[in-house]
Design an enzyme around this catalytic site. Structure first.
Site, PDB file in Angstrom:
ATOM      1  N   HIS A 180       5.822 -12.591   8.912  1.00 13.16           N
ATOM      2  CA  HIS A 180       5.976 -11.251   8.343  1.00 13.16           C
ATOM      3  C   HIS A 180       7.196 -11.244   7.448  1.00 13.16           C
ATOM      4  CE1 HIS A 180       6.607  -6.897   8.036  1.00 13.16           C
ATOM      5  NE2 HIS A 180       5.336  -6.799   8.329  1.00 13.16           N
ATOM      6  N   ARG A 238       2.984  -4.189  17.386  1.00 11.10           N
ATOM      7  CA  ARG A 238       1.587  -3.774  17.223  1.00 11.10           C
ATOM      8  C   ARG A 238       0.643  -4.834  17.794  1.00 11.10           C
ATOM      9  NH1 ARG A 238       1.660  -2.848  10.881  1.00 11.10           N
ATOM     10  NH2 ARG A 238       2.571  -4.936  11.121  1.00 11.10           N
ATOM     11  N   SER A 292       0.825  -1.220   0.000  1.00  8.66           N
ATOM     12  CA  SER A 292       0.000   0.000   0.000  1.00  8.66           C
ATOM     13  C   SER A 292       0.851   1.260   0.000  1.00  8.66           C
ATOM     14  CB  SER A 292      -0.962   0.001   1.190  1.00  8.66           C
ATOM     15  OG  SER A 292      -0.276  -0.131   2.420  1.00  8.66           O
ATOM     16  N   HIS A 320      -2.007  -8.729   2.149  1.00  4.52           N
ATOM     17  CA  HIS A 320      -1.694  -7.439   2.781  1.00  4.52           C
ATOM     18  C   HIS A 320      -2.798  -7.131   3.790  1.00  4.52           C
ATOM     19  CE1 HIS A 320       0.255  -3.752   3.481  1.00  4.52           C
ATOM     20  NE2 HIS A 320      -0.146  -3.043   2.438  1.00  4.52           N
ATOM     21  N   ASP A 380      -2.243  -8.277  12.409  1.00  5.23           N
ATOM     22  CA  ASP A 380      -3.566  -8.782  12.042  1.00  5.23           C
ATOM     23  C   ASP A 380      -4.070  -9.880  12.968  1.00  5.23           C
ATOM     24  OD1 ASP A 380      -3.718  -7.149   9.671  1.00  5.23           O
ATOM     25  OD2 ASP A 380      -2.286  -8.511   8.743  1.00  5.23           O
TER      26      ASP A 380
END
Length: 440
Positions: free
Chosen positions: A318, A327, A241, A271, A373
């Site tokens: 990742h 995160r 992105s 993504h 995620d």
């Protein structure tokens, strides 16, 4: 002191001078080598971009202008009586390269409040789409419809000096960020709440207003939105992105077109759509096991079954990180504070205890740890936001902060059209045979 826009110009001019000196003295130095495997396997590890807003370290995770996520949670301004950082403060940090004062974040909140009006034709175009359209398709369509408002497109048509490109780009970025919560909330209410829309609250901060317009008035949900928008905002420049927004912007497409292109990349399963895939996988596991409180042993069996069928465990692994995503950790801490007894959240934590050892035992996985995620969906479900197809839209609203701050820097630094060289497999064979020394 001047406005933030004026201060950005001063900061960018100083950076321009510094970069010119760097290139003058060191421009011929080689920064690395490219292997044949890299050009065939997604350009992994190739250094080929400059992105000022954040840097991803394989061991330490993302740093925004040098600050880790725990540091941001401590140092960025917060909403009144709030405990999580305001995204406005992070945007200022990425744009200016320095921590904001309370009044800096307040100024950005005020600017976004004033610029948040969305023209009616944007809603009309969204309404023209079938109700079963994926929310990300609606979202990108709405952004494209908003392109009619581009300051840069209008100024470029008049013949603006290239040294001034940054000015309307900055205004477009601020306009676009200001309007995204309204578009996202409109899509949510249209698709899932019978078109029962909620008007903006002009007194709320950016993320708090998004929560309000979606219909969530719980103060802790607004806190979750502030945290969510902060930690998803940027992940250096090579992800799909961010890179796509930068690439399209390098053609002098305006921020609306550039951001829309980037968000089409975010909509991919590899993504941003991954956050949808995680919660879907957990729901399917619960259904197959017949329980919403599976044991670690049951989870382990289901994970091994998933892997044996040739599928991946969504939310784990990742391309760059080699440790648990900070995160993920930030969201886990939020869960422990606000919903320690939630069954789904506890299942996420059991998965975290179970999956890495299994992936490590396979011997092929460089990073068996969870990424961002793996946790976000469970927090959203706790508050009743169960429509997991919408999760990537939230990701997209957040990602605007990083990619649009970067786009301002791209034009302020006068970065050129991005155009890397490509080769054919036939030319590779000739090179390996010594029949071609240089690709031109």
């Amino acid at each position: 002191m001047g406005t933030i826009k004026e201060r950005f110009k001063v900061t960018a001019d100083a950076a321009n001078t510094e970069i010119k000196e760097l290139l003058k003295e060191h421009g011929s130095k080689k920064i690395g080598e490219v292997t044949l495997a890299q050009i065939y396997q997604g350009m992994r590890g190739m250094t080929g971009l400059v992105t000022e807003t954040s840097l991803l370290d394989a061991q330490e995770g993302i740093r925004f202008r040098g600050y880790s996520i725990p540091e941001l949670q401590q140092k960025l301004p917060k909403a009144p009586e709030g405990g999580e950082p305001l995204p406005e403060g992070l945007f200022y940090l990425m744009l200016m390269g320095e921590l904001p004062k309370e009044e800096d974040a307040a100024e950005i909140t005020s600017v976004w409040q004033r610029r948040s009006h969305v023209p009616n034709h944007v809603f009309d175009i969204i309404d023209a789409l079938p109700i079963n359209t994926h929310p990300m398709t609606m979202f990108v369509t709405g952004v494209m419809a908003l392109q009619t408002e581009s300051n840069f497109a209008k100024e470029y048509a008049k013949g603006i000096n290239k040294k001034d490109y940054w000015n309307p780009i900055y205004d477009d970025a601020m306009d676009l960020i200001a309007r995204l919560p309204r578009i996202a909330a409109y899509i949510y209410r249209r698709k899932y709440k019978n078109n029962d829309h909620i008007q903006p609250n002009g007194l709320l901060d950016w993320a708090g207003n998004l929560a309000h317009m979606m219909g969530f008035e719980d103060e802790s949900f607004k806190e979750l939105m502030r945290l969510y928008m902060t930690i998803h905002a940027d992940h250096e420049g090579g992800n799909v992105s961010a890179h796509t927004t930068h690439l399209v912007g390098s053609a002098l497409s305006d921020p609306f077109l550039s951001y829309a292109a980037g968000m089409n990349g975010l909509a991919g399963p590899l993504h941003g759509l991954a956050n949808q895939e995680v919660i879907k996988w957990i729901f399917e596991m619960q259904e197959e096991l017949g329980t919403d409180t599976p044991s670690k042993e049951q989870i382990e069996e289901y994970v091994r079954k998933t892997l044996a069928s040739g599928k991946v465990v969504p939310g784990y692994g990742h391309a760059v990180l080699r440790k648990t995503d900070p995160r993920f950790t930030a969201q886990m801490e939020f869960g422990k504070k606000h919903m320690p007894d939630d069954k789904l959240v506890n299942t996420v934590w059991k998965i975290y205890d179970t999956v890495p050892p299994i992936l490590q035992s396979l011997g092929k996985i460089k990073n068996p740890w969870p990424n961002v995620d793996a946790h976000s969906g469970a927090l959203l479900v706790h508050y009743g936001l169960v429509e997991y197809e919408f999760y990537t839209v939230l990701f997209a609203v957040s990602r605007a902060l990083g990619v649009l701050a970067s786009l301002c820097w791209d034009r302020a630094l006068g970065l050129p059209l991005e155009r890397p060289k490509s080769v054919t497999t036939q030319s590779v064979k000739l090179w390996l045979e010594g029949k071609a020394e240089v690709w031109e």
